[in-house]
Design a protein around this motif. Structure first.
Motif, PDB file in Angstrom:
ATOM      1  N   ASP A 204       0.827  -1.224   0.000  1.00 42.10           N
ATOM      2  CA  ASP A 204       0.000   0.000   0.000  1.00 42.10           C
ATOM      3  C   ASP A 204       0.856   1.267   0.000  1.00 42.10           C
ATOM      4  N   LYS A 205       2.167   1.107   0.218  1.00 39.37           N
ATOM      5  CA  LYS A 205       3.041   2.305   0.205  1.00 39.37           C
ATOM      6  C   LYS A 205       3.752   2.475  -1.148  1.00 39.37           C
ATOM      7  N   GLY A 206       3.532   1.509  -2.051  1.00 35.34           N
ATOM      8  CA  GLY A 206       4.263   1.502  -3.335  1.00 35.34           C
ATOM      9  C   GLY A 206       4.038   2.753  -4.163  1.00 35.34           C
ATOM     10  N   GLU A 207       2.774   3.170  -4.254  1.00 33.45           N
ATOM     11  CA  GLU A 207       2.479   4.335  -5.120  1.00 33.45           C
ATOM     12  C   GLU A 207       3.127   5.607  -4.570  1.00 33.45           C
ATOM     13  N   ALA A 208       3.005   5.789  -3.243  1.00 35.86           N
ATOM     14  CA  ALA A 208       3.617   6.984  -2.627  1.00 35.86           C
ATOM     15  C   ALA A 208       5.133   6.939  -2.796  1.00 35.86           C
ATOM     16  N   LEU A 209       5.707   5.754  -2.612  1.00 36.91           N
ATOM     17  CA  LEU A 209       7.169   5.625  -2.747  1.00 36.91           C
ATOM     18  C   LEU A 209       7.606   5.969  -4.180  1.00 36.91           C
ATOM     19  N   HIS A 210       6.797   5.540  -5.152  1.00 35.15           N
ATOM     20  CA  HIS A 210       7.130   5.845  -6.549  1.00 35.15           C
ATOM     21  C   HIS A 210       7.097   7.356  -6.783  1.00 35.15           C
ATOM     22  N   HIS A 211       6.019   8.010  -6.336  1.00 40.79           N
ATOM     23  CA  HIS A 211       5.896   9.471  -6.559  1.00 40.79           C
ATOM     24  C   HIS A 211       7.019  10.228  -5.849  1.00 40.79           C
ATOM     25  N   VAL A 212       7.367   9.765  -4.637  1.00 38.27           N
ATOM     26  CA  VAL A 212       8.396  10.472  -3.850  1.00 38.27           C
ATOM     27  C   VAL A 212       9.777  10.307  -4.481  1.00 38.27           C
ATOM     28  N   LEU A 213      10.090   9.101  -4.943  1.00 38.16           N
ATOM     29  CA  LEU A 213      11.462   8.835  -5.415  1.00 38.16           C
ATOM     30  C   LEU A 213      11.626   8.931  -6.930  1.00 38.16           C
ATOM     31  N   ALA A 214      10.514   8.780  -7.662  1.00 37.23           N
ATOM     32  CA  ALA A 214      10.685   8.752  -9.130  1.00 37.23           C
ATOM     33  C   ALA A 214       9.676   9.628  -9.862  1.00 37.23           C
ATOM     34  N   GLY A 215       8.789  10.262  -9.102  1.00 36.96           N
ATOM     35  CA  GLY A 215       7.747  11.080  -9.752  1.00 36.96           C
ATOM     36  C   GLY A 215       8.232  12.495 -10.021  1.00 36.96           C
ATOM     37  N   GLU A 216       7.363  13.283 -10.668  1.00 37.47           N
ATOM     38  CA  GLU A 216       7.748  14.675 -10.929  1.00 37.47           C
ATOM     39  C   GLU A 216       7.845  15.412  -9.597  1.00 37.47           C
ATOM     40  N   SER A 217       8.729  16.413  -9.550  1.00 38.86           N
ATOM     41  CA  SER A 217       8.976  17.132  -8.297  1.00 38.86           C
ATOM     42  C   SER A 217       7.761  17.982  -7.932  1.00 38.86           C
ATOM     43  N   ASN A 218       7.148  17.648  -6.765  1.00 38.52           N
ATOM     44  CA  ASN A 218       6.006  18.421  -6.296  1.00 38.52           C
ATOM     45  C   ASN A 218       5.907  18.225  -4.781  1.00 38.52           C
ATOM     46  N   ILE A 219       6.683  19.038  -4.044  1.00 34.48           N
ATOM     47  CA  ILE A 219       6.814  18.839  -2.589  1.00 34.48           C
ATOM     48  C   ILE A 219       5.490  19.083  -1.871  1.00 34.48           C
ATOM     49  N   SER A 220       4.684  19.988  -2.417  1.00 33.44           N
ATOM     50  CA  SER A 220       3.412  20.267  -1.760  1.00 33.44           C
ATOM     51  C   SER A 220       2.509  19.035  -1.792  1.00 33.44           C
ATOM     52  N   LEU A 221       2.646  18.267  -2.880  1.00 31.10           N
ATOM     53  CA  LEU A 221       1.811  17.074  -3.058  1.00 31.10           C
ATOM     54  C   LEU A 221       2.463  15.843  -2.413  1.00 31.10           C
ATOM     55  N   TYR A 222       3.797  15.754  -2.532  1.00 33.08           N
ATOM     56  CA  TYR A 222       4.548  14.609  -1.978  1.00 33.08           C
ATOM     57  C   TYR A 222       5.672  15.131  -1.104  1.00 33.08           C
ATOM     58  N   PRO A 223       5.351  15.571   0.122  1.00 35.98           N
ATOM     59  CA  PRO A 223       6.331  16.247   0.990  1.00 35.98           C
ATOM     60  C   PRO A 223       7.635  15.482   1.202  1.00 35.98           C
ATOM     61  N   ALA A 224       7.601  14.166   1.262  1.00 35.41           N
ATOM     62  CA  ALA A 224       8.830  13.401   1.534  1.00 35.41           C
ATOM     63  C   ALA A 224       9.890  13.611   0.449  1.00 35.41           C
ATOM     64  N   GLN A 225       9.489  14.194  -0.699  1.00 35.17           N
ATOM     65  CA  GLN A 225      10.493  14.518  -1.733  1.00 35.17           C
ATOM     66  C   GLN A 225      11.535  15.499  -1.210  1.00 35.17           C
ATOM     67  N   LYS A 226      11.188  16.228  -0.124  1.00 32.39           N
ATOM     68  CA  LYS A 226      12.110  17.252   0.381  1.00 32.39           C
ATOM     69  C   LYS A 226      13.229  16.638   1.236  1.00 32.39           C
ATOM     70  N   LEU A 227      13.102  15.361   1.573  1.00 31.28           N
ATOM     71  CA  LEU A 227      14.152  14.721   2.383  1.00 31.28           C
ATOM     72  C   LEU A 227      15.443  14.640   1.574  1.00 31.28           C
ATOM     73  N   GLY A 228      16.561  15.013   2.227  1.00 30.90           N
ATOM     74  CA  GLY A 228      17.849  14.954   1.533  1.00 30.90           C
ATOM     75  C   GLY A 228      18.314  16.314   1.043  1.00 30.90           C
TER      76      GLY A 228
END
Ligand code: 6PG
Length: 251
Positions: A204-228
């Protein structure tokens, strides 16, 4: 067991199942703790909430691994907390203290987020002072995190004000979708940690993990993209269910 680079400072490790992912995370925790204590005499960690890390905390308190850490030198903080009392079943503090409330864990070095305080902003400022007082260099050696199905981490939820807070280490955050207040470490705080481990298990975390690590950059939508985005290196520790569901790599 494979480690893959994602981008500068961000890697992912995919383990066979949740049990081995939690074991690997516990081993990493111990190694980071030992290095911090050897290097500057203490180890300050922000524990994650939610349900995933419970198995890791159990391993840290029952497996012979735990004899490898001088727990008297360990400062326990939290990455975030719900606006509930310390004894409430939803409390991240209560979940962790099922494991860390007895010796050899030093209760004088356990710092709960008072997210049930009537004045949450004041409580967040007091938490920030605890971090500044007790953490070497005023930053964490390790921040443990999870990942929500909506891409949130800690209590840094999509489209919430806390995503923009840069001048504090902790803050109050209203989550409209859940109609609730939380206290959370900010990205300014998290990204200054030496190490960041994100434990993510389950299909159930696969889709979020994909958006965070491989999706287009959109921190407001996928906040964990800001890690690092700061000093700290980030390691996502996942099981095959999450890692394969994320379809991060073309085979
Ligand atoms: C919280 C957590 C939150 C959690 C994720 C994953 O207070 O809920 O800090 O960020 O880590 O929502 O939760 P699970 O591990 O329960 O899937």
């Amino acid at each position: 067991m494979e480690m893959y680079p994602i981008k500068d400072k961000v890697e992912i490790m995919i383990l066979e199942n949740k049990e081995t992912a939690c074991m690997f995370a516990a081993i990493r925790f111990v190694n980071i703790a030992r290095k911090a204590i050897a290097f500057h005499g203490s180890f300050s960690v922000a524990l994650s909430g939610g349900s995933t890390p419970a198995k890791m905390y159990e391993i840290l308190t029952t497996h012979e691994l735990h004899n490898r850490v001088n727990w008297s030198k360990v400062n326990f903080f939290w990455s975030d907390e719900r606006s509930v009392p310390a004894t409430h079943s939803d409390s991240n503090y209560a979940m962790a203290m099922q494991y860390f409330s007895k010796p050899p864990f030093n209760q004088a070095r356990v710092f709960r987020m008072a997210a049930d305080d009537a004045n949450l902003e004041k409580a967040a400022k007091e938490y920030e002072s605890l971090i500044q007082t007790h953490c070497h260099d005023q930053r964490f050696d390790l921040v443990l995190l999870g990942l929500g199905q909506d891409g949130h981490t800690a209590s840094l939820f999509p489209h919430t004000k806390a995503l923009e807070v840069e001048d504090h280490l902790a803050c109050a955050n209203y989550i409209a979708r859940l109609n609730t207040w939380r206290m959370t470490l900010t990205f300014s705080c998290i990204n200054q940690a030496d190490k960041i481990l994100v434990l993510v298990c389950g299909k159930d975390k696969g889709e979020a993990l994909h958006h965070v690590l491989a999706g287009e950059s959109n921190i407001s939508l996928y906040p964990a993209q800001k890690l690092g985005a700061g000093i700290g290196s980030v390691l996502y520790i996942t099981d095959k269910d999450a890692g394969e569901a994320a379809a991060l790599f073309t085979t």
